[in-house]
Scaffold this active site. Structure first.
Site, PDB file in Angstrom:
ATOM      1  N   ALA A 108      22.518  47.974 -26.587  1.00 43.21           N
ATOM      2  CA  ALA A 108      23.957  48.222 -26.538  1.00 43.21           C
ATOM      3  C   ALA A 108      24.421  49.280 -27.539  1.00 43.21           C
ATOM      4  O   ALA A 108      25.362  50.033 -27.267  1.00 43.21           O
ATOM      5  CB  ALA A 108      24.709  46.913 -26.786  1.00 43.21           C
ATOM      6  N   LYS A 117      23.119  32.520 -22.851  1.00 42.09           N
ATOM      7  CA  LYS A 117      23.162  32.295 -24.296  1.00 42.09           C
ATOM      8  C   LYS A 117      24.284  33.160 -24.840  1.00 42.09           C
ATOM      9  O   LYS A 117      24.183  34.380 -24.885  1.00 42.09           O
ATOM     10  CB  LYS A 117      21.826  32.651 -24.955  1.00 42.09           C
ATOM     11  N   PRO A 172      22.983  47.409 -21.090  1.00 41.77           N
ATOM     12  CA  PRO A 172      24.274  46.877 -21.530  1.00 41.77           C
ATOM     13  C   PRO A 172      25.193  46.416 -20.408  1.00 41.77           C
ATOM     14  O   PRO A 172      26.252  45.865 -20.674  1.00 41.77           O
ATOM     15  CB  PRO A 172      24.885  48.062 -22.281  1.00 41.77           C
ATOM     16  N   ILE A 216      15.242  43.721 -29.028  1.00 42.84           N
ATOM     17  CA  ILE A 216      16.310  43.899 -30.016  1.00 42.84           C
ATOM     18  C   ILE A 216      17.210  42.666 -29.952  1.00 42.84           C
ATOM     19  O   ILE A 216      18.032  42.522 -29.040  1.00 42.84           O
ATOM     20  CB  ILE A 216      17.136  45.176 -29.743  1.00 42.84           C
ATOM     21  N   MET A 229      26.591  41.005 -32.609  1.00 43.22           N
ATOM     22  CA  MET A 229      27.036  39.608 -32.699  1.00 43.22           C
ATOM     23  C   MET A 229      27.776  39.338 -34.015  1.00 43.22           C
ATOM     24  O   MET A 229      27.619  38.280 -34.624  1.00 43.22           O
ATOM     25  CB  MET A 229      25.845  38.647 -32.548  1.00 43.22           C
ATOM     26  N   ASP A 258      20.389  36.074 -18.434  1.00 38.61           N
ATOM     27  CA  ASP A 258      21.345  35.754 -19.486  1.00 38.61           C
ATOM     28  C   ASP A 258      22.783  35.873 -18.970  1.00 38.61           C
ATOM     29  O   ASP A 258      23.056  36.531 -17.960  1.00 38.61           O
ATOM     30  CB  ASP A 258      21.167  36.693 -20.681  1.00 38.61           C
ATOM     31  N   GLY A 273      20.658  44.230 -22.593  1.00 35.06           N
ATOM     32  CA  GLY A 273      20.160  45.201 -23.575  1.00 35.06           C
ATOM     33  C   GLY A 273      18.655  45.363 -23.496  1.00 35.06           C
ATOM     34  O   GLY A 273      18.074  45.510 -22.425  1.00 35.06           O
ATOM     35  N   ASP A 274      18.006  45.316 -24.653  1.00 38.66           N
ATOM     36  CA  ASP A 274      16.557  45.443 -24.747  1.00 38.66           C
ATOM     37  C   ASP A 274      15.982  44.097 -25.207  1.00 38.66           C
ATOM     38  O   ASP A 274      16.494  43.503 -26.165  1.00 38.66           O
ATOM     39  CB  ASP A 274      16.176  46.533 -25.751  1.00 38.66           C
TER      40      ASP A 274
END
Length: 495
Positions: free
Chosen positions: A358, A296, A251, A332, A411, A274, A328-329
């Site tokens: 997260a 993104k 995270p 996921i 999101m 990212d 994060g992962d």
């Protein structure tokens, strides 16, 4: 003014583009002492530790002291692993420095420290006075010993306890078996150089070697296998295809990275990262690796997924080790499935290093168990928007509205009002506890707590400029309802 003076007086602006190396408090060197002589003055336990280090490096250590600490006596009584000890049962003198490479003293007073240092320097011998940096030409750092791989950490005598803390962290990254791999590398290096010319094939060999070095210990047949692999690389005329590693950056807090993720970053040729990957995480990457932002972010201009896929394929086919670094992962809501399928279609090897997603970091920061047995029997991670930016049309809202399930929406900032409406329509109590967390495990972390009926209002308070998580369920009861910020009882958990 001569050229030497001009160079010494020049003071390039910090951060200037032509500055390749920042100022160093000390010069890190690894000095061979095997078969040479070293002087240690003093019979204390501290002097014994320095004498043991010198002997371990192969030195013949001449100890000048009228008496020795029991630990020191025990040290010189047993055979040294490499060097040897010679005890001179008298104080040091000016003649003691003859033929010595380095000299070390455990001085009882400042006057003795000054006298020893001056005598050593007059004899042209590098000197260290224990715990008296003003009289030292060099210091001993904290050591991570995987000999022949040796790591030393120095704080220039300012904070030895910090050096020890750094050493402990490095110890966790480097398995003890690395010592045997380093010895093996020393043994086969000449044979590998005979088989492989400098260039891509030789580098490919050593990259493969390093990958194995952080795994199981080498066996009796490992050297033979490695050299057979070098022979195969030497005979190969085809272009070597690289590989891609999808790495979870977690995270944001670099301390939440896995050891395997750090190793992947250190082995990368190119890193595609990212927008949510923190600068602190990138600091752990290999310095020579090329870094490419392929950000993104919802509601902002982003790289198209097809372009990211094409870039990975192009780089891997050029023989590069590409790390696709995702917040994060990767598995996921990270589009990893699409990337893996595309790479496999091109015959490119791909592997995945998981990261902390997260939602789990949020639970840790809030001190909330997502599956507290008094409140929830399951947990769901649900996307808060579809490709068109709205709520996905095919979500099982009846299942999500189950009061015995903890749900975390990713999101979902811009669809928070619609989420509350759908859940209420499917029977969820409008007073169900909810939490909105922004910048989880990052600088600027804040959360808003309240109820489902006020979710849209809470989202307006938190704002839409940073990614958020929305948690829904009874496990979030007890947080300070209606608050924006960091709950006081959790302040110590923030980065």
């Amino acid at each position: 003014m001569n050229i030497r003076s001009l160079q010494r007086n020049s003071n390039p602006r910090p951060g200037a583009s032509d500055q390749r190396l920042a100022a160093l408090a000390t010069l890190p060197v690894f000095y061979k002492l095997y078969g040479r002589t070293a002087l240690v003055a003093g019979g204390s336990d501290a002097a014994a530790w320095k004498a043991e280090l010198l002997a371990a490096a192969g030195a013949e250590v001449h100890v000048f002291a009228e008496q020795l600490d029991p630990a020191f006596l025990s040290l010189i009584a047993r055979p040294s692993v490499s060097g040897a000890f010679v005890w001179h049962q008298r104080p040091w003198s000016g003649d003691s420095f003859k033929g010595m490479q380095i000299a070390i003293c455990d001085a009882a007073t400042e006057g003795e420290a000054q006298a020893f240092s001056c005598a050593a320097r007059a004899a042209g011998v590098a000197v260290n006075v224990i715990d008296k940096p003003a009289w030292c030409d060099f210091q001993f750092g904290s050591i991570v010993n995987r000999s022949p791989a040796v790591i030393a950490i120095s704080t220039d005598g300012a904070a030895p306890i910090l050096g020890q803390a750094i050493r402990r962290r490095i110890e966790t990254l480097i398995p003890p078996s690395l010592a045997k791999w380093a010895q093996l590398a020393h043994t086969i290096r000449g044979a590998v150089n005979e088989r492989l010319a400098p260039g891509g094939a030789r580098r490919a060999f050593w990259e493969g070697f390093v990958d194995r070095a952080f795994g199981a210990e080498p066996t009796g047949g490992t050297a033979r296998q490695l050299l057979a692999g070098a022979d195969a690389l030497g005979r190969s005329t085809s272009h070597r295809t690289g590989r891609v590693t999808l790495v979870g950056a977690g995270p944001g807090d670099p301390e939440l990275l896995t050891l395997k993720a750090v190793r992947a970053l250190q082995a990368a040729d190119v890193i595609l990262f990212d927008d949510l990957v923190s600068a602190d995480v990138l600091e752990l990457a290999r310095r020579e690796a090329k870094r490419m932002l392929v950000g993104k972010r919802g509601g902002r201009e982003s790289c198209r997924q097809d372009d990211i896929n094409a870039t990975m394929i192009k780089l891997a086919k050029a023989g590069k080790h590409v790390v696709r670094l995702k917040g994060g992962d990767p598995m996921i809501f990270g589009r990893a499935g699409e990337e893996i399928a595309r790479l496999q279609d091109e015959g490119i090897a791909v592997s995945v290093v998981p990261g902390i997603t997260a939602a789990l970091a949020m639970a840790a920061q809030l001190g909330v168990s997502l599956t507290h047995r008094d409140h929830a029997q399951s947990v769901r991670f649900v996307t808060g928007h579809s490709r068109n930016g709205e709520l996905p049309a095919d979500l099982d809202w009846a299942g999500i509205a189950d009061a015995r399930t903890t749900t975390v929406f990713y999101m979902g900032g811009r669809t928070a009002g619609a989420i509350a409406t759908r859940l209420t329509e499917k029977g969820m109590d409008p007073s169900m506890p909810v939490v909105i967390s922004r910048s989880v495990a990052r600088k600027g972390f804040v959360c808003w707590t309240g109820t489902l009926r006020d979710l849209a209002r809470g989202m307006a308070i938190v704002g839409y400029d940073e990614p958020v998580l929305i948690g829904v369920g009874p496990v979030f009861a007890g947080l300070n309802e209606g608050q924006i910020g960091v709950p006081s009882r959790l302040a110590s958990l923030t980065p």
